[in-house]
Design an enzyme around this catalytic site. Sequence first.
Site, PDB file in Angstrom:
ATOM      1  CG  ASP A   1     -36.411  15.574 -13.684  1.00  0.00           C
ATOM      2  OD1 ASP A   1     -36.592  14.585 -12.833  1.00  0.00           O
ATOM      3  OD2 ASP A   1     -37.387  16.366 -14.051  1.00  0.00           O
TER       4      ASP A   1
ATOM      5  CG  HIS B   1     -40.192  17.138 -11.887  1.00  0.00           C
ATOM      6  ND1 HIS B   1     -38.825  16.890 -11.649  1.00  0.00           N
ATOM      7  CD2 HIS B   1     -40.550  17.593 -10.462  1.00  0.00           C
ATOM      8  CE1 HIS B   1     -38.365  17.205 -10.614  1.00  0.00           C
ATOM      9  NE2 HIS B   1     -39.439  17.605  -9.787  1.00  0.00           N
TER      10      HIS B   1
HETATM   11  N1  NAD Z   1     -39.618  20.976 -10.939  1.00  0.00           N
HETATM   12  C1  NAD Z   1     -38.852  20.742 -10.079  1.00  0.00           C
HETATM   13  O1  NAD Z   1     -37.706  20.211 -10.585  1.00  0.00           O
HETATM   14  C2  NAD Z   1     -38.779  21.036  -8.717  1.00  0.00           C
HETATM   15  C3  NAD Z   1     -37.462  21.002  -8.031  1.00  0.00           C
HETATM   16  C4  NAD Z   1     -37.582  21.127  -6.602  1.00  0.00           C
HETATM   17  C5  NAD Z   1     -38.521  21.731  -6.054  1.00  0.00           C
HETATM   18  N2  NAD Z   1     -39.767  21.929  -6.635  1.00  0.00           N
HETATM   19  C6  NAD Z   1     -41.036  22.249  -5.966  1.00  0.00           C
HETATM   20  O2  NAD Z   1     -40.849  23.769  -5.974  1.00  0.00           O
HETATM   21  C7  NAD Z   1     -41.708  24.248  -4.948  1.00  0.00           C
HETATM   22  C8  NAD Z   1     -41.167  25.631  -4.194  1.00  0.00           C
HETATM   23  O3  NAD Z   1     -39.934  25.015  -3.394  1.00  0.00           O
HETATM   24  P1  NAD Z   1     -39.145  25.688  -2.232  1.00  0.00           P
HETATM   25  O4  NAD Z   1     -38.388  24.742  -2.023  1.00  0.00           O
HETATM   26  O5  NAD Z   1     -39.052  27.031  -2.791  1.00  0.00           O
HETATM   27  O6  NAD Z   1     -40.410  25.731  -1.273  1.00  0.00           O
HETATM   28  P2  NAD Z   1     -40.293  26.951  -0.004  1.00  0.00           P
HETATM   29  O7  NAD Z   1     -41.680  26.649   0.956  1.00  0.00           O
HETATM   30  O8  NAD Z   1     -39.312  27.220   0.547  1.00  0.00           O
HETATM   31  O9  NAD Z   1     -41.103  28.234  -0.614  1.00  0.00           O
HETATM   32  C9  NAD Z   1     -42.350  27.965  -1.332  1.00  0.00           C
HETATM   33  C10 NAD Z   1     -42.788  29.544  -1.024  1.00  0.00           C
HETATM   34  O10 NAD Z   1     -43.983  29.718  -1.851  1.00  0.00           O
HETATM   35  C11 NAD Z   1     -44.749  30.572  -1.203  1.00  0.00           C
HETATM   36  N3  NAD Z   1     -46.199  30.234  -1.366  1.00  0.00           N
HETATM   37  C12 NAD Z   1     -46.907  29.270  -1.562  1.00  0.00           C
HETATM   38  N4  NAD Z   1     -48.108  29.633  -2.278  1.00  0.00           N
HETATM   39  C13 NAD Z   1     -48.008  30.715  -2.712  1.00  0.00           C
HETATM   40  C14 NAD Z   1     -49.107  31.276  -3.505  1.00  0.00           C
HETATM   41  N5  NAD Z   1     -50.073  30.800  -3.733  1.00  0.00           N
HETATM   42  N6  NAD Z   1     -48.387  32.330  -4.097  1.00  0.00           N
HETATM   43  C15 NAD Z   1     -47.281  32.935  -4.102  1.00  0.00           C
HETATM   44  N7  NAD Z   1     -46.260  32.275  -3.180  1.00  0.00           N
HETATM   45  C16 NAD Z   1     -46.916  31.252  -2.296  1.00  0.00           C
HETATM   46  C17 NAD Z   1     -44.594  30.146   0.146  1.00  0.00           C
HETATM   47  O11 NAD Z   1     -45.199  31.238   1.151  1.00  0.00           O
HETATM   48  C18 NAD Z   1     -42.916  29.828   0.343  1.00  0.00           C
HETATM   49  O12 NAD Z   1     -42.547  31.228   0.730  1.00  0.00           O
HETATM   50  C19 NAD Z   1     -42.184  23.084  -4.364  1.00  0.00           C
HETATM   51  O13 NAD Z   1     -43.471  22.706  -4.831  1.00  0.00           O
HETATM   52  C20 NAD Z   1     -41.221  22.261  -4.730  1.00  0.00           C
HETATM   53  O14 NAD Z   1     -41.723  20.696  -4.521  1.00  0.00           O
HETATM   54  C21 NAD Z   1     -39.845  21.510  -8.133  1.00  0.00           C
HETATM   55  O1  LMR Z   2     -39.960  18.554  -4.082  1.00  0.00           O
HETATM   56  C1  LMR Z   2     -39.849  17.630  -4.424  1.00  0.00           C
HETATM   57  O2  LMR Z   2     -40.941  16.415  -4.309  1.00  0.00           O
HETATM   58  C2  LMR Z   2     -38.538  17.078  -4.988  1.00  0.00           C
HETATM   59  C3  LMR Z   2     -38.252  17.758  -6.175  1.00  0.00           C
HETATM   60  O3  LMR Z   2     -39.049  17.987  -7.267  1.00  0.00           O
HETATM   61  C4  LMR Z   2     -36.911  17.610  -6.796  1.00  0.00           C
HETATM   62  O4  LMR Z   2     -36.900  16.855  -8.010  1.00  0.00           O
HETATM   63  O5  LMR Z   2     -35.785  17.807  -6.210  1.00  0.00           O
END
Ligand code: NAD
Ligand code: LMR
Length: 329
Positions: free
Chosen positions: A162, A190
């Site tokens: 952010d 977030h």
């Molecule tokens: N905070 C932020 O700014 C922000 C930004 C973008 C995404 N995210 C979040 O990050 C997370 C991951 O996103 P992504 O795009 O890599 O998702 P993704 O689905 O591509 O990958 C997530 C991985 O986590 C694994 N996983 C699920 N549960 C698990 C566990 N208990 N232990 C270990 N591994 C586990 C899954 O098998 C998968 O491979 C999501 O929750 C997404 O919303 C946060």
């Molecule tokens: O996975 C989401 O909900 C969005 C992610 O947290 C982001 O800010 O890009």
Amino acid sequence: MAKAPMRVAVTGAAGQIGYSLLFRIANGDLLGKDQPVILQLLEIDNEKAQNALKGVIMEIDDCAFPLLAGVSAHSDPMTAFKDADIALLVGARPRSAGMERKDLLEANAQIFTVQGKALDAVASRNVKVLVVGNPANTNAYIAMKSAPNLPAKNFTAMLRLDHNRALSQIAAKTGKPVASIEKLAVWGNHSPTMYADYRFATIDGKSVKESINDDAWNKDTFLPTVAKRGTAIIEARGVSSAASAANAAIDHVRDWVLGTNGKWVTMGIPSDGSYGIPKDTMFGFPVTTENGEYKIVQGLDIDAFSQERINLTLKELTEEREGVKHLLA
Ligand SMILES: NC(=O)c1ccc[n+]([C@@H]2O[C@H](COP(=O)([O-])OP(=O)(O)OC[C@H]3O[C@@H](n4cnc5c(N)ncnc54)[C@H](O)[C@@H]3O)[C@@H](O)[C@H]2O)c1
Ligand SMILES: O=C(O)C[C@H](O)C(=O)O
């Protein structure tokens, strides 16, 4: 003399953020170009995920990173977090189109209870934990509460994406380079309720608020653009942000470990009661970091508009916390 390797645990390592993150960690972007690292990678105990993780590790091997002192695959957090100095908790179920973040709360709460307990049992006593998986603040809160033998201050949530999004919008509006912007703050959760606040920001010592001088742009364009950026990316790509999220995770931990030299950054951290945010609420604050510790920037004036925005994001976080209370009993 060469430094001893640091152990970096990453969960969700075969996911899309993992694919952008691991190579940069092994390249020295996280802890410095003189710091060897050992990667301890966790994925769910499922053949497809473990196979995908094997493939990622083959690619990591094929990069022949000079700083990489070891890499291992795990399906159990108790082995993945063993002696970890840094833990990047990325693995969670990502939100897909049309899904509200709150829908994910309960499922993810289970994951972060188990992982908090494992960190408590086996990680380094100084482990620095960053939660990326959404809802990041509440997941970090759950992990922290599930690890009573580790210092609460070691648990953080990612608001750096952010912060970086807000920097880039301000740079575009003012026509100045991102690197020239100082003293930006992002408050709260977030989520779309977070409050990106450029009232204190400066460019070359000059007030950003005065140079922009457009309250309507702040309220009607800047804040909604930053708040809804995650959703806009999901709508455009069909999946959530990955490379920019990995980049923000690197920024967050690198600055926490190596220091910001007085520059403000945003971290989601357990509140110490500053700015009236109840103690332990995992809240985005402007901080500076030094010697591996963060400090909240104090003494900022909170005007009526800002207080209203801070109250709104705090209310959401309080509700999320209430929603998972039963899991922490
Ligand atoms: N905070 C932020 O700014 C922000 C930004 C973008 C995404 N995210 C979040 O990050 C997370 C991951 O996103 P992504 O795009 O890599 O998702 P993704 O689905 O591509 O990958 C997530 C991985 O986590 C694994 N996983 C699920 N549960 C698990 C566990 N208990 N232990 C270990 N591994 C586990 C899954 O098998 C998968 O491979 C999501 O929750 C997404 O919303 C946060
Ligand atoms: O996975 C989401 O909900 C969005 C992610 O947290 C982001 O800010 O890009």
